[in-house]
Enzyme design. Sequence first.
Site, PDB file in Angstrom:
ATOM      1  N   TRP A 333      38.252  10.710 -34.736  1.00 24.62           N
ATOM      2  CA  TRP A 333      37.327  10.919 -33.621  1.00 24.62           C
ATOM      3  C   TRP A 333      35.993  11.470 -34.103  1.00 24.62           C
ATOM      4  O   TRP A 333      34.941  11.143 -33.580  1.00 24.62           O
ATOM      5  CB  TRP A 333      37.953  11.887 -32.609  1.00 24.62           C
ATOM      6  N   HIS A 334      36.048  12.293 -35.163  1.00 23.54           N
ATOM      7  CA  HIS A 334      34.817  12.934 -35.625  1.00 23.54           C
ATOM      8  C   HIS A 334      33.898  12.004 -36.399  1.00 23.54           C
ATOM      9  O   HIS A 334      32.756  12.361 -36.684  1.00 23.54           O
ATOM     10  CB  HIS A 334      35.140  14.174 -36.462  1.00 23.54           C
ATOM     11  N   GLY A 335      34.375  10.837 -36.754  1.00 23.44           N
ATOM     12  CA  GLY A 335      33.484   9.915 -37.436  1.00 23.44           C
ATOM     13  C   GLY A 335      34.247   8.813 -38.119  1.00 23.44           C
ATOM     14  O   GLY A 335      35.410   8.984 -38.507  1.00 23.44           O
TER      15      GLY A 335
END
Lengths: 473, 385
Positions: A333-335
């Site tokens: 989700w963070h990248g």
Amino acid sequence: MVFSTLLFLFRFLPIALGLYYLVPYKLKNTVLFLTSLVFYSWGEVKYFPIMVVLILINYFSGLLMERFDASPKMRKAALIFSIVGSLSMLGFFKYSNFVIANLNQFLGTSFELIGVAVLPLGISFYTFQTMSYSIDVYRRDVATEHNIIDFGAYVVMFPQLIAGPIVKYRDVSDQLHVYKGRLKLAQIEEGVTLFIFGLAKKVLLADTISHLWTDIIGIYSGGVQTSAGVGLINASTPLAWLGVIAYSLQLYFDFSGYSLMGIGMGKMLGFDFPQNFNLPYISRSITEFWRRWHITLSSWFREYVYIPLGGNRKGKPRQMFNLFIVWLLTGIWHGANWNFILWGLYYFCLLTIEKLFLLKYLERSKVWCHLYTLFLVVTGWAMFVSSEPGVGLGLLFQKLFVPQGGVGITYFLRNYGVILAVSAFCCTPLVEKLWNKLRSITWVKLLTLFLLFFLSVAYIVGSSNSPFLYFNF
Amino acid sequence: MKKLFQYPVLVLFFSILILFTLVDLIYPDRDYSDLENTTLQQRPAFNLTRLVNNQWTADYGNYVKEQFMFRDSWIDLQSRSESMLLQKVELGGMIIGEANGQVAQYTKQFSLKDSEESQLSKNIQYVDEFLSRYPNSTFMLVPSASLIYQDQLPAKAPMLDEDGYLDDIFEQIDSPSQIMDLRNTLTASRDEYIFYRTDHHWTTLGAFLAYQDYCNRIGLLPVLPEVDPVSVPEFYGTSYSSSRLWNTAADTLVYYPLENAMTIYDTTGENSFKERFSGGMYDLEKLETRDKYAAFLYGNNALSRIEGNGEGKILVIKDSYANCFVPFLTANFQTIDVLDLRSYSYSLDAMIRENEYDQILILYNFQSFKADGYLSALARPSSLS
């Protein structure tokens, strides 16, 4: 549009709030919906239809679930339709290039990249919000929303669009339907206070401390170096640590400042959003850290992934597997990059170790638990930042963990000493204690708040380079 | 109403928000910021294509930012906060140090950008090739103030190793006799006022020391102009524009009011120029403004031809460091041609052949030499038959 700009503060905000306050109460959601659409589209006009489609998909799947209330199959189909709709958008914009690039590398294929360079603003946040709506309707936790304006206003509501908090539909659905008497002066007053603190955190702390890190790695714009630092390769081990610590502070103040501005503006509009950060750097364990850092994301994953998978009710091995899935997803989700996956799995390992045996020892210690937590969290941020241009995972960890000379920290402590000390202070509960003392005297309260506000405006006017960390989200 | 005043934060915040917005809306726009020495974004005209490309929204955001009411005062407030509250020694890309006991501002540079590294190595080749083609040419590379006064910077400032770079540059030039390395000359006179403290240029005195060296090298007699120098106080230069350090002491600009005539030409093609105007060497009006250094040679122009009092012809290929240097050459040459490659991107060969220069001087400062993308003209073959 970005909160910490003059355009937002002295054009968008007064117009949006003015309209919102002045229109008859039945039109408030309409105004909120329309102004939020302008806010969303400002940076990338072409993405306007994406938002509209996303709203329609989830709106209609909610209606379908209600219409076929008696048919579990149809309800499930509608849920799957909406989740596929939300996730495929997120997948296409955020992950397709990553997947294709890796396919090409591992399979030797040569597919063309299809994704985009700039993500639609806040796509990782609002797709999670729309999913929470559909899932909650499916679970019959909330009633279907019939008014598309009200629903649209929830999805695109500008305060939480860019960087959260991730507001579940059920958190605000009651307020969305209170038309008369939605606004309370005390709540608006509190909202203004939070907004100013959030702005100061972002502009005075995060942006200022960020220069220490860019003094090392340089500044890049669209992958092109626009300003040179000392170069990570030339940094000594102490300087590499100081840089990563500065980055950790920047990330926290940036993200939590932005969330706080969002929460504050939510209150100005008459909504109570959930808290998103609660002094994460005073945690005594990694387990506690994740109860204090980006709270709405963790709770989203707990509620919509971990517990549906069985949580801890199906035995230890299954619980481990569930945790693994949650942290793999948190990382992704963070990248769209391997370092984020690594970072997620790093936390999976740490949390598992703590769950298995470490936590009870940590709870008995007073000092070591803090050092342990801070060390591991900062090391985690080193992984997190390693995909940025000018860094590199291997080089950064070699700098951090193989003691070596190079450019030292003397100059940087001299130049950034005060801001480092102020930042460290603002990571502790002392800052709130201080504020509780100050605010008991009205003029001191006003002076503090508006000094912070004026200084923030001055820094915004004077800034030549205000980093924007959310283009990855 | 009474109830409202139980919420002073709310009342004050919205009053300020409305007041600032309204005042900002009627606050007059400026074309140019004198203090920052830069043009400011104007209100962008609305246009659908530009909207779809996100240019209009970006320009509009920029417009609001750059035309914000009392912009200069806000920036001063930020600069004060940085230096007084946060105790920083670095302001707006300037490092605050000293020179001869006074506050001086140096351009912050910790290393070269990737693009500068590659540009620098290309530029060295262009110059080297040019020097070998024209044995009567000299390459003068002026070191930065931050090198001459490196011990006056804040402790352990991790500045770029300019000394090493200069060694490296000079080593790559095949004919050392055509190089002028000013490090010793300027270091020997570092107790004097040879660099401005608020501007990135050298002073007229610094330039004169270099002129003496140059004359000695090419066998001419350096002459100090007989006219009395004129001092122009209250000079706040480009470094100050960036840092806005509140307690900056102004520089004093000095010039020799020589009466030599100068004609400025625009480029129309290879070895082809069109006269723009004639006058003296100094744009005296500029001395009244903030950007006083632009008085020398009327700033940077394509070709400036100066009538000197000496003999022979010289071509000066240069950056702005040469602007306060060139007037001294009037004592030694009859014609001084000053060429700025930023406004002339053709081959120089035909021009040099036609004018039969006795001397050619390439004069750059390290800061611009490492990044200047126009030196390729030195190696460009002529397109004239």
